[in-house]
Design a protein around this motif. Structure first.
Motif, short mmCIF file in Angstrom:
data_model
loop_
_atom_site.label_atom_id
_atom_site.label_comp_id
_atom_site.label_asym_id
_atom_site.label_seq_id
_atom_site.Cartn_x
_atom_site.Cartn_y
_atom_site.Cartn_z
N ASP A 125 -7.66 -7.54 8.26
CA ASP A 125 -7.44 -8.91 8.67
C ASP A 125 -7.68 -9.58 7.10
N TYR A 126 -8.51 -9.10 6.24
CA TYR A 126 -9.06 -9.86 5.35
C TYR A 126 -7.70 -10.12 4.34
N THR A 127 -6.86 -8.96 3.98
CA THR A 127 -5.97 -8.95 3.19
C THR A 127 -4.63 -9.72 3.77
N GLY A 128 -4.61 -8.93 5.24
CA GLY A 128 -3.60 -9.44 5.99
C GLY A 128 -2.41 -8.62 6.28
N TYR A 129 -2.58 -7.34 6.38
CA TYR A 129 -1.53 -6.40 6.87
C TYR A 129 -2.02 -5.35 7.98
N ALA A 130 -1.12 -4.73 8.37
CA ALA A 130 -1.76 -3.62 9.57
C ALA A 130 -0.62 -2.64 9.81
N SER A 131 -0.84 -1.40 10.02
CA SER A 131 0.01 -0.42 10.41
C SER A 131 -0.48 0.56 11.34
N ASN B 98 1.30 -8.85 5.71
CA ASN B 98 1.50 -9.34 4.42
C ASN B 98 0.99 -8.24 3.44
N VAL B 99 1.64 -7.54 3.03
CA VAL B 99 1.13 -6.55 1.99
C VAL B 99 1.35 -7.10 0.60
N ILE B 100 0.27 -6.57 -0.52
CA ILE B 100 0.42 -6.91 -1.50
C ILE B 100 1.65 -6.14 -2.18
N VAL B 101 2.66 -6.85 -2.50
CA VAL B 101 3.89 -6.45 -3.00
C VAL B 101 3.67 -5.49 -4.23
N ALA B 102 2.86 -6.13 -5.40
CA ALA B 102 2.68 -5.11 -6.55
C ALA B 102 1.81 -3.91 -6.22
N TYR B 103 1.59 -3.54 -5.07
CA TYR B 103 0.96 -2.05 -4.95
C TYR B 103 1.65 -1.61 -4.00
N SER B 104 2.97 -1.77 -3.53
CA SER B 104 3.59 -1.48 -2.43
C SER B 104 5.07 -0.85 -2.96
N ASP B 105 5.11 -0.64 -4.04
CA ASP B 105 6.35 0.01 -4.57
C ASP B 105 6.12 1.60 -5.02
N TYR B 106 7.09 2.08 -5.78
CA TYR B 106 6.86 3.35 -6.20
C TYR B 106 6.68 3.42 -7.50
N GLN B 107 5.72 4.19 -7.81
CA GLN B 107 4.91 4.04 -9.35
C GLN B 107 4.40 5.53 -9.63
N GLY B 108 4.33 5.59 -11.28
CA GLY B 108 3.89 6.98 -11.34
C GLY B 108 4.69 7.97 -12.06
N ASP B 109 6.00 7.91 -11.75
CA ASP B 109 6.74 8.73 -12.34
C ASP B 109 6.92 8.98 -13.94
N THR C 28 14.07 -2.10 0.30
CA THR C 28 14.31 -3.59 0.48
C THR C 28 13.14 -4.00 1.63
N CYS C 29 12.56 -3.43 2.19
CA CYS C 29 11.54 -3.82 3.23
C CYS C 29 10.20 -3.75 2.70
N TYR C 30 9.65 -5.06 2.71
CA TYR C 30 8.29 -5.28 2.15
C TYR C 30 7.70 -6.38 3.40
N PRO C 31 6.74 -5.91 4.34
CA PRO C 31 6.30 -6.67 5.22
C PRO C 31 5.64 -7.97 4.50
N GLN C 32 6.57 -9.23 5.07
CA GLN C 32 5.83 -10.52 4.34
C GLN C 32 6.62 -11.33 5.50
N ASN C 33 5.56 -12.35 5.86
CA ASN C 33 5.98 -13.40 6.67
C ASN C 33 6.85 -13.27 8.15
N GLY C 34 6.25 -12.19 8.82
CA GLY C 34 6.79 -11.75 9.93
C GLY C 34 7.83 -10.56 9.94
N THR C 35 8.05 -10.13 8.77
CA THR C 35 8.93 -8.87 8.52
C THR C 35 8.33 -7.65 8.92
N MET C 36 8.83 -6.87 9.84
CA MET C 36 8.24 -5.77 10.15
C MET C 36 8.99 -4.44 9.44
N CYS C 37 8.42 -3.31 8.98
CA CYS C 37 9.10 -2.31 8.55
C CYS C 37 8.71 -0.87 9.18
#
Length: 544
Positions: free
Chosen positions: A382-388, A400-411, A465-474
């Motif tokens: 609840d501090y950041t604002g997401y749940a799964s 609401n996820v932190i988008v910068a930490y929610s993609d594919y990185q490291g390849d 294309t799915c990043y939970p934000q503003n009511g969007t669910m994935c």
């Protein structure tokens, strides 16, 4: 290194099992890596960073293919110690800072306290990070006979300092303690320092009582901003096959972590207690490829980083080794969550699990390769604002996820220049290889190599294309789509409805965090002999 190489090394040897009946109360050694990425151990398939000691524990023990933790260090360690989800405790969200008057509630009975009642000697080496502002929050006030290490989130690997922002300035303090006293006399690279301390604990242990040793490494967490990655230069030079300069240093840090696992196992063998010891190796959360406290870890091909509810933040490295295992399967793919360790370890210790927890005793199921008792898991912040919620094959991510930490990185960090290092040489020259030879606990691989089985392959192009934000669910089917690329929320509204209802029930149990985070000036090291020491014992109330 490929399957044929391992067969060449290990196929002449036979795996020999010990009877579970021979174990009464085993010694338990719990080793925790900090911010280690999924792709940063070679038994997950990496040809870049080789971890032969860790790998051989997995090959001759049980690798946990679907082990999950909370995605942030303070929440995961709170859950580990209590068997409860962090949101139940009010320990969810942004990790605890040294400047906060906050800690794991003292009303909670935690793992070492249970083990003390069962006759165990209990020792913590390394990271604590669930409360240090008050004496009552410290490890030695909560069931550990001793603590040598850092109380906060990390420290410098050579100077043992931590920097934090306080009153619009960066302040630095010494963060290494022996019980309640600053350990000013200590010198050396921190991973080695912690290994030596662990060896000393094992060597001096009175075997009339069982031992619980928790070794919570700083590695491979980043350090202060001025020198975020630190490793001995001679180890960094061995990583020249890695194209990324930052990744080279990180790889050397992981190499020292793997060395530590070898040293600890050797000490247990030399003490004569390895045959009656359970070793657990886990990561606290996913790696931090970019952003705050980045360390060049890679969770590839999983989606997301530490501080995100996606698989890269929550699905982490885990294994269990014991001479009591009597099955030939070395990969357990049942769901296991960090909350499960408290009841599972108590079961190892011949104790009973408390009833008012979220954790589930998985010890029998792991030993005998039976289906997991766990059907669902939650990540609520609840501090950041997401749940799964993960339930069966499906995972629903909301808020609401932190988008910068929610993609594919490291390849891009995985690139190798020139010849890859020899996995065969690394295995044969490891301490674990020698130890397994001496105790006749050797492996014979038949048809499928564990290293190949642990690799995650995603059919998708890892474009989402799915990043939970503003009511969007994935919604994802994480069994078929472990990389969380294909959103199913539109095609499976029935699953979304059911899982949302269950998630809302769990969210209603959340103990809210204070917002915003309050950094108290009274915590400053300049008032405490330049250390991050206890500072709030005589303060009745802190108001934000």
């Amino acid at each position: 290194m490929y399957a044929a190489d391992i067969l060449f090394i290990l196929s002449p040897f036979i795996f020999i099992d010990a009877s579970a009946d021979n174990l009464l109360q085993p010694n338990i050694v719990l080793i925790i890596a900090d911010d280690l990425g999924w792709d940063d151990v070679s038994f997950h398939g990496s040809d870049q960073i080789l971890t032969p000691n860790i790998d051989l524990l997995a090959y001759s023990g049980v690798a946990l293919g679907r082990y999950y933790s909370h995605c942030i260090c303070t929440p995961s360690r709170s859950a580990l110690m209590t068997g409860k989800y962090a949101h139940i405790l009010g320990m969810q969200g942004y990790p605890l800072t040294n400047t906060e008057d906050r800690g794991l509630p003292t009303s909670e009975k935690i793992l070492p306290q249970y083990l003390k009642e069962l006759g165990y000697a209990t020792h913590l080496i390394g990271k604590w990070h669930i409360g240090q502002s008050r004496t009552e929050y410290l490890p030695t006030s909560r069931g550990f006979d001793s603590h040598f290490g850092h109380r906060g989130g990390y420290v410098d690997y050579y100077e043992y300092t931590l920097e934090e922002r306080l009153e619009n300035a960066d302040v630095s303090g010494f963060g290494l303690f022996r019980n309640e006293t600053a350990a000013w006399d200590v010198e050396g690279y921190l991973t080695d320092v912690y290994s030596r301390e662990a060896i000393s604990i094992i060597t001096q242990h009175n075997i009339s009582s069982p031992l619980f040793l928790m070794l919570a490494h700083n590695a491979p967490h980043s350090s202060n901003a001025g020198a975020m990655l630190q490793a001995p230069p001679e180890e960094v030079r061995k990583m020249r096959h890695i194209e990324s300069g930052g990744r080279r240093i990180y790889a050397a840090m992981v190499k020292k972590l793997d060395d530590s696992v070898g040293y600890i196992t050797q000490a247990l063998f030399d003490k004569g207690i390895l045959d009656n010891t359970v070793i657990v190796f886990i990561a606290d959360n996913g790696g931090m490829t970019s952003g705050d406290s980045m360390n060049y870890a890679s969770n590839w091909p999983l989606r997301g980083l530490k501080m995100s509810p996606f698989e890269g933040g929550t699905r982490v490295v885990g294994l269990v080794w014991s001479a009591s295992f009597n099955n030939s399967n070395h990969l357990w793919n049942g769901y296991m969550h960090v909350t499960d360790w408290l009841p599972t370890i108590l079961s190892m210790a011949k104790g009973n699990s408390p009833k008012n927890i979220n954790g589930i005793d998985q010890w029998h199921n792991i030993q005998f390769n039976e289906d997991s008792k766990r059907e669902e898991m939650f990540e609520i912040d609840d501090y950041t604002g997401y749940a799964s919620i993960t339930s069966g094959d499906f995972k629903l991510v909301t808020g609401n996820v932190i988008v910068a930490y929610s993609d594919y990185q490291g390849d891009d960090l995985r690139r190798i220049s020139g010849d890859r290092p020899s996995y065969m040489d690394a295995i044969v020259n490891s301490k674990l290889y020698n130890i397994l030879h001496k105790i006749n606990r050797r492996l014979k691989f038949e048809d499928i190599n564990l290293r190949n089985e642990m690799c995650i392959n995603c059919d998708s192009d890892r474009i989402t294309t799915c990043y939970p934000q503003n009511g969007t669910m994935c919604l994802f089917n994480i069994k078929d789509d472990p990389c969380e690329a294909k959103d199913l929320s539109a095609s499976r509204p029935d699953v979304v409805k059911t899982m949302t209802a269950r998630l809302n029930i769990e969210k209603s149990k959340t103990k809210a965090r204070k917002v915003p985070l309050f950094r108290d000036p009274r915590s400053s090291p300049r008032f405490l002999n330049y250390t991050w020491d206890v500072w709030a014992d005589n303060i009745k109330e802190i108001s934000a």
